[in-house]
Motif scaffolding. Structure first.
Motif, PDB file in Angstrom:
ATOM      1  N   MET A 173       4.946  19.033  70.876  1.00 29.36           N
ATOM      2  CA  MET A 173       4.116  19.955  71.171  1.00 29.36           C
ATOM      3  C   MET A 173       2.440  19.143  71.585  1.00 29.36           C
ATOM      4  SD  MET A 173       4.286  22.317  67.824  1.00 29.36           S
ATOM      5  CE  MET A 173       6.062  23.617  67.997  1.00 29.36           C
ATOM      6  N   GLU A 174       2.142  18.701  72.796  1.00 31.53           N
ATOM      7  CA  GLU A 174       0.928  17.451  72.835  1.00 31.53           C
ATOM      8  C   GLU A 174      -0.713  18.252  72.189  1.00 31.53           C
ATOM      9  OE1 GLU A 174       0.555  17.533  76.558  1.00 31.53           O
ATOM     10  OE2 GLU A 174       2.647  15.613  77.086  1.00 31.53           O
ATOM     11  N   ASP A 175      -0.669  19.563  71.236  1.00 30.69           N
ATOM     12  CA  ASP A 175      -1.697  20.021  71.559  1.00 30.69           C
ATOM     13  C   ASP A 175      -1.617  19.866  69.710  1.00 30.69           C
ATOM     14  OD1 ASP A 175      -3.436  21.728  69.681  1.00 30.69           O
ATOM     15  OD2 ASP A 175      -3.913  21.970  71.563  1.00 30.69           O
ATOM     16  N   HIS A 176      -2.380  19.335  68.807  1.00 31.25           N
ATOM     17  CA  HIS A 176      -2.623  18.454  67.705  1.00 31.25           C
ATOM     18  C   HIS A 176      -3.193  19.737  67.058  1.00 31.25           C
ATOM     19  CE1 HIS A 176      -2.744  16.657  63.775  1.00 31.25           C
ATOM     20  NE2 HIS A 176      -4.295  17.197  63.705  1.00 31.25           N
ATOM     21  N   GLN A 177      -3.632  20.865  66.936  1.00 32.23           N
ATOM     22  CA  GLN A 177      -4.000  22.104  66.390  1.00 32.23           C
ATOM     23  C   GLN A 177      -3.033  22.683  66.634  1.00 32.23           C
ATOM     24  OE1 GLN A 177      -7.676  24.184  67.568  1.00 32.23           O
ATOM     25  NE2 GLN A 177      -7.010  26.300  65.984  1.00 32.23           N
ATOM     26  N   GLN A 178      -1.793  23.380  67.895  1.00 32.39           N
ATOM     27  CA  GLN A 178      -0.882  23.540  68.335  1.00 32.39           C
ATOM     28  C   GLN A 178      -0.069  23.333  67.190  1.00 32.39           C
ATOM     29  OE1 GLN A 178       1.131  24.065  71.680  1.00 32.39           O
ATOM     30  NE2 GLN A 178       1.012  25.942  71.948  1.00 32.39           N
ATOM     31  N   ARG A 179       0.773  22.277  66.932  1.00 25.33           N
ATOM     32  CA  ARG A 179       1.427  21.453  66.294  1.00 25.33           C
ATOM     33  C   ARG A 179       0.838  21.424  64.637  1.00 25.33           C
ATOM     34  NH1 ARG A 179       3.178  16.293  64.147  1.00 25.33           N
ATOM     35  NH2 ARG A 179       5.115  15.815  64.299  1.00 25.33           N
ATOM     36  N   THR A 180      -0.045  21.598  64.497  1.00 25.02           N
ATOM     37  CA  THR A 180      -0.024  21.773  62.592  1.00 25.02           C
ATOM     38  C   THR A 180      -0.200  22.688  62.492  1.00 25.02           C
ATOM     39  OG1 THR A 180      -2.029  19.904  63.377  1.00 25.02           O
ATOM     40  CG2 THR A 180      -2.612  21.710  61.175  1.00 25.02           C
ATOM     41  N   SER A 181      -0.423  24.001  63.372  1.00 27.91           N
ATOM     42  CA  SER A 181      -0.509  25.113  62.524  1.00 27.91           C
ATOM     43  C   SER A 181       1.228  25.709  62.624  1.00 27.91           C
ATOM     44  CB  SER A 181      -0.793  26.537  63.917  1.00 27.91           C
ATOM     45  OG  SER A 181      -0.513  27.530  64.057  1.00 27.91           O
ATOM     46  N   PHE A 182       2.121  24.871  64.035  1.00 30.05           N
ATOM     47  CA  PHE A 182       3.573  25.824  63.665  1.00 30.05           C
ATOM     48  C   PHE A 182       4.171  24.985  62.213  1.00 30.05           C
ATOM     49  CE2 PHE A 182       7.815  23.499  64.671  1.00 30.05           C
ATOM     50  CZ  PHE A 182       8.482  24.961  65.165  1.00 30.05           C
ATOM     51  N   LEU A 183       3.316  24.265  62.239  1.00 28.89           N
ATOM     52  CA  LEU A 183       4.358  23.013  60.470  1.00 28.89           C
ATOM     53  C   LEU A 183       3.786  23.325  59.716  1.00 28.89           C
ATOM     54  CD1 LEU A 183       4.420  19.640  61.822  1.00 28.89           C
ATOM     55  CD2 LEU A 183       6.507  20.655  61.669  1.00 28.89           C
ATOM     56  N   SER A 184       2.803  24.574  59.697  1.00 33.48           N
ATOM     57  CA  SER A 184       1.725  24.625  58.677  1.00 33.48           C
ATOM     58  C   SER A 184       2.349  26.622  58.116  1.00 33.48           C
ATOM     59  CB  SER A 184       0.709  24.644  58.424  1.00 33.48           C
ATOM     60  OG  SER A 184       0.268  25.805  59.288  1.00 33.48           O
ATOM     61  N   ALA A 185       3.919  27.036  59.133  1.00 34.19           N
ATOM     62  CA  ALA A 185       3.860  28.293  59.086  1.00 34.19           C
ATOM     63  C   ALA A 185       4.500  27.884  57.585  1.00 34.19           C
ATOM     64  CB  ALA A 185       4.461  28.891  60.215  1.00 34.19           C
ATOM     65  N   PRO A 186       4.623  29.408  56.779  1.00 37.73           N
ATOM     66  CA  PRO A 186       5.161  29.390  55.626  1.00 37.73           C
ATOM     67  C   PRO A 186       6.981  29.509  56.124  1.00 37.73           C
ATOM     68  CG  PRO A 186       3.582  30.938  55.761  1.00 37.73           C
ATOM     69  CD  PRO A 186       4.006  30.440  57.543  1.00 37.73           C
TER      70      PRO A 186
END
Length: 208
Positions: A182-195
């Motif tokens: 995932m090149e988009d930082h926000q997208q990556r952060t959102s994915f990794l922060s999923a419960p």
């Protein structure tokens, strides 16, 4: 991307647009997707309502519509106490697969849910292990990591910590690989922060 609320908004808009203006099975297809959104969000009552709508609207001759979300429907039906309907939906799904390998994996996942509902844990594990093997062979990391998580949770309930550790570690490895694409930082952060992702990664970090 494990953002079910955003998916739910989009699917709700799609359902409103197609109801009354499209053939009923289109509404059933979207209801199936909404059921999946609600399951992922932990909104089981809504998931059950959408599962019933999807089943009532489905054209059994059109496998491609709603197939990917089918096992979420089974989970919701079982949650709602509609075990007989869940079994019938799984039977119909199995009959309509036509040697489609992706559908076969979803069918096995549905069988695992039925087995768990009957307390047949060994059978559920066998089905999930077969799904995991198939997902790896076909190249479906999204299916594979979630299978590892589901298996890991069953192993934990059985007290088999060694197997749980291995399957959670495999899930974490796949999750990191997906995040790295995932090149988009926000997208990556959102994915990794999923419960569910956070739970797996924290479990593995604890092992280290």
């Amino acid at each position: 991307m494990l953002t079910p609320e955003a998916a739910k908004i989009a699917h709700s808009e799609a359902l409103a647009l197609c109801e009354g203006s499209m053939p009923p099975h289109y509404a059933g297809w979207i209801a199936s997707e909404l059921c999946a959104d609600c399951v992922l969000a932990g909104q089981w009552q809504q998931a059950y309502t959408y599962a019933l709508k999807a089943a009532a609207s489905r054209d059994p001759t059109i496998l491609s519509l709603g197939g990917a979300a089918r096992w979420y429907e089974i989970a919701a039906l079982l949650w709602g106490g509609s075990a007989d309907q869940a079994r019938e939906e799984v039977r119909r799904f199995g009959e309509a697969m036509n040697n489609n390998r992706r559908s076969a994996l979803l069918y096995l996942r549905s069988l695992a849910l039925l087995a768990q509902s009957r307390g047949e844990i060994d059978a559920a594990i066998a089905h999930l292990q077969e799904v995991a093997r198939g997902a790896e062979e076909v190249g479906l990391p999204g299916e594979l990591w979630s299978m590892c998580v589901e298996l890991g949770e069953i192993y934990l309930k059985q007290g088999d910590e060694s197997q749980a550790d291995q399957t959670f570690a495999r899930a974490a490895e796949i999750l990191h690989s997906l995040a790295d694409t995932m090149e988009d930082h926000q997208q990556r952060t959102s994915f990794l922060s999923a419960p569910v992702v956070k739970r797996v990664l924290e479990y593995v970090r604890f092992l280290e």
